[in-house]
Design a protein around this motif. Sequence first.
Motif, PDB file in Angstrom:
ATOM      1  N   THR A  63    -145.113 -52.235 -22.192  1.00 35.86           N
ATOM      2  CA  THR A  63    -145.295 -51.127 -23.173  1.00 35.86           C
ATOM      3  C   THR A  63    -145.999 -49.939 -22.744  1.00 35.86           C
ATOM      4  N   ARG A  64    -147.358 -50.685 -22.136  1.00 31.62           N
ATOM      5  CA  ARG A  64    -148.085 -49.507 -21.548  1.00 31.62           C
ATOM      6  C   ARG A  64    -147.375 -48.649 -20.196  1.00 31.62           C
ATOM      7  N   TRP A  65    -146.952 -49.464 -19.514  1.00 30.57           N
ATOM      8  CA  TRP A  65    -146.492 -48.875 -18.325  1.00 30.57           C
ATOM      9  C   TRP A  65    -144.912 -48.019 -18.497  1.00 30.57           C
ATOM     10  N   ILE A  66    -144.331 -48.550 -19.319  1.00 29.15           N
ATOM     11  CA  ILE A  66    -143.148 -47.700 -19.880  1.00 29.15           C
ATOM     12  C   ILE A  66    -143.771 -46.326 -20.362  1.00 29.15           C
ATOM     13  N   LEU A  67    -144.740 -46.368 -21.344  1.00 30.22           N
ATOM     14  CA  LEU A  67    -145.212 -45.181 -21.843  1.00 30.22           C
ATOM     15  C   LEU A  67    -145.682 -44.319 -20.875  1.00 30.22           C
ATOM     16  N   ILE A  68    -146.548 -44.772 -19.698  1.00 25.55           N
ATOM     17  CA  ILE A  68    -146.964 -44.126 -18.638  1.00 25.55           C
ATOM     18  C   ILE A  68    -145.737 -43.385 -17.849  1.00 25.55           C
ATOM     19  N   ALA A  69    -144.952 -44.160 -17.740  1.00 24.62           N
ATOM     20  CA  ALA A  69    -143.724 -43.747 -16.921  1.00 24.62           C
ATOM     21  C   ALA A  69    -142.919 -42.476 -17.666  1.00 24.62           C
ATOM     22  N   VAL A  70    -142.929 -42.685 -18.987  1.00 26.86           N
ATOM     23  CA  VAL A  70    -142.131 -41.621 -19.876  1.00 26.86           C
ATOM     24  C   VAL A  70    -143.054 -40.433 -19.585  1.00 26.86           C
ATOM     25  N   ALA A  71    -144.189 -40.617 -20.108  1.00 27.82           N
ATOM     26  CA  ALA A  71    -145.239 -39.202 -20.044  1.00 27.82           C
ATOM     27  C   ALA A  71    -144.937 -38.652 -18.610  1.00 27.82           C
ATOM     28  N   LEU A  72    -144.938 -39.453 -17.478  1.00 25.26           N
ATOM     29  CA  LEU A  72    -144.871 -38.895 -16.260  1.00 25.26           C
ATOM     30  C   LEU A  72    -143.546 -38.008 -15.968  1.00 25.26           C
ATOM     31  N   VAL A  73    -142.275 -38.629 -16.536  1.00 23.55           N
ATOM     32  CA  VAL A  73    -140.890 -38.201 -16.230  1.00 23.55           C
ATOM     33  C   VAL A  73    -141.013 -36.988 -17.205  1.00 23.55           C
ATOM     34  N   ILE A  74    -141.452 -36.998 -18.245  1.00 26.97           N
ATOM     35  CA  ILE A  74    -141.318 -35.637 -19.364  1.00 26.97           C
ATOM     36  C   ILE A  74    -142.403 -34.567 -18.511  1.00 26.97           C
ATOM     37  N   SER A  75    -143.327 -34.735 -18.035  1.00 27.08           N
ATOM     38  CA  SER A  75    -144.335 -33.913 -17.476  1.00 27.08           C
ATOM     39  C   SER A  75    -143.443 -33.107 -16.178  1.00 27.08           C
ATOM     40  N   ALA A  76    -142.965 -33.991 -15.397  1.00 32.89           N
ATOM     41  CA  ALA A  76    -142.210 -33.608 -14.260  1.00 32.89           C
ATOM     42  C   ALA A  76    -140.967 -32.804 -14.581  1.00 32.89           C
ATOM     43  N   TRP A  77    -140.465 -33.133 -15.660  1.00 34.08           N
ATOM     44  CA  TRP A  77    -139.096 -32.411 -16.179  1.00 34.08           C
ATOM     45  C   TRP A  77    -139.431 -30.990 -16.717  1.00 34.08           C
ATOM     46  N   VAL A  78    -140.696 -30.833 -17.402  1.00 31.72           N
ATOM     47  CA  VAL A  78    -141.264 -29.737 -17.708  1.00 31.72           C
ATOM     48  C   VAL A  78    -141.588 -28.793 -16.805  1.00 31.72           C
TER      49      VAL A  78
END
Length: 156
Positions: A63-78
């Motif tokens: 869960t922790r690593w998935i949430l880290i990955a989601v935050a990084l993907v969203i940041s990169a997308w923005v």
Amino acid sequence: MRSLWITAGVVFALDQLVKWWVVQLMELKTIGSIDVLPPYLNLRMAWNQGINFGLLSGDSDWTRWILIAVALVISAWVVIWMHRERAPRRAMIAGGLLVGGALGNVVDRLIYGAVADFLNMSCCGIDNPYAFNVADIAIFAGALGLIAFTPGKKTP
């Protein structure tokens, strides 16, 4: 893009500085709570393993690593979106708020295994059980700013 990066850097630094001050120096992680201006502003230590309001929380490292990955993907997308759209300055600042806040919470997950939330506000006889942090405020404000300040596509 400069406005985005400066804003993201300032938000990230402010978030991490405030967390370090409150959690470590004021020892909120040990004390648990400090009344500042009750009931309007209190410091209440909460370790959030999920997203907003503890949604999707779990003790799993996955869960922790998935949430880290989601935050990084969203940041990169923005960042990519703002660059491609050549967004106006206000949108760049909003993107920087979101990216800086997201990265601040990513660092928490890497260091502590959860996001350090500590700001608690109640009012008018309503006892708010939730806590948040500077990064959460920036993410929320950035998301609203992106909605408000990015031009929509015109339909033919």
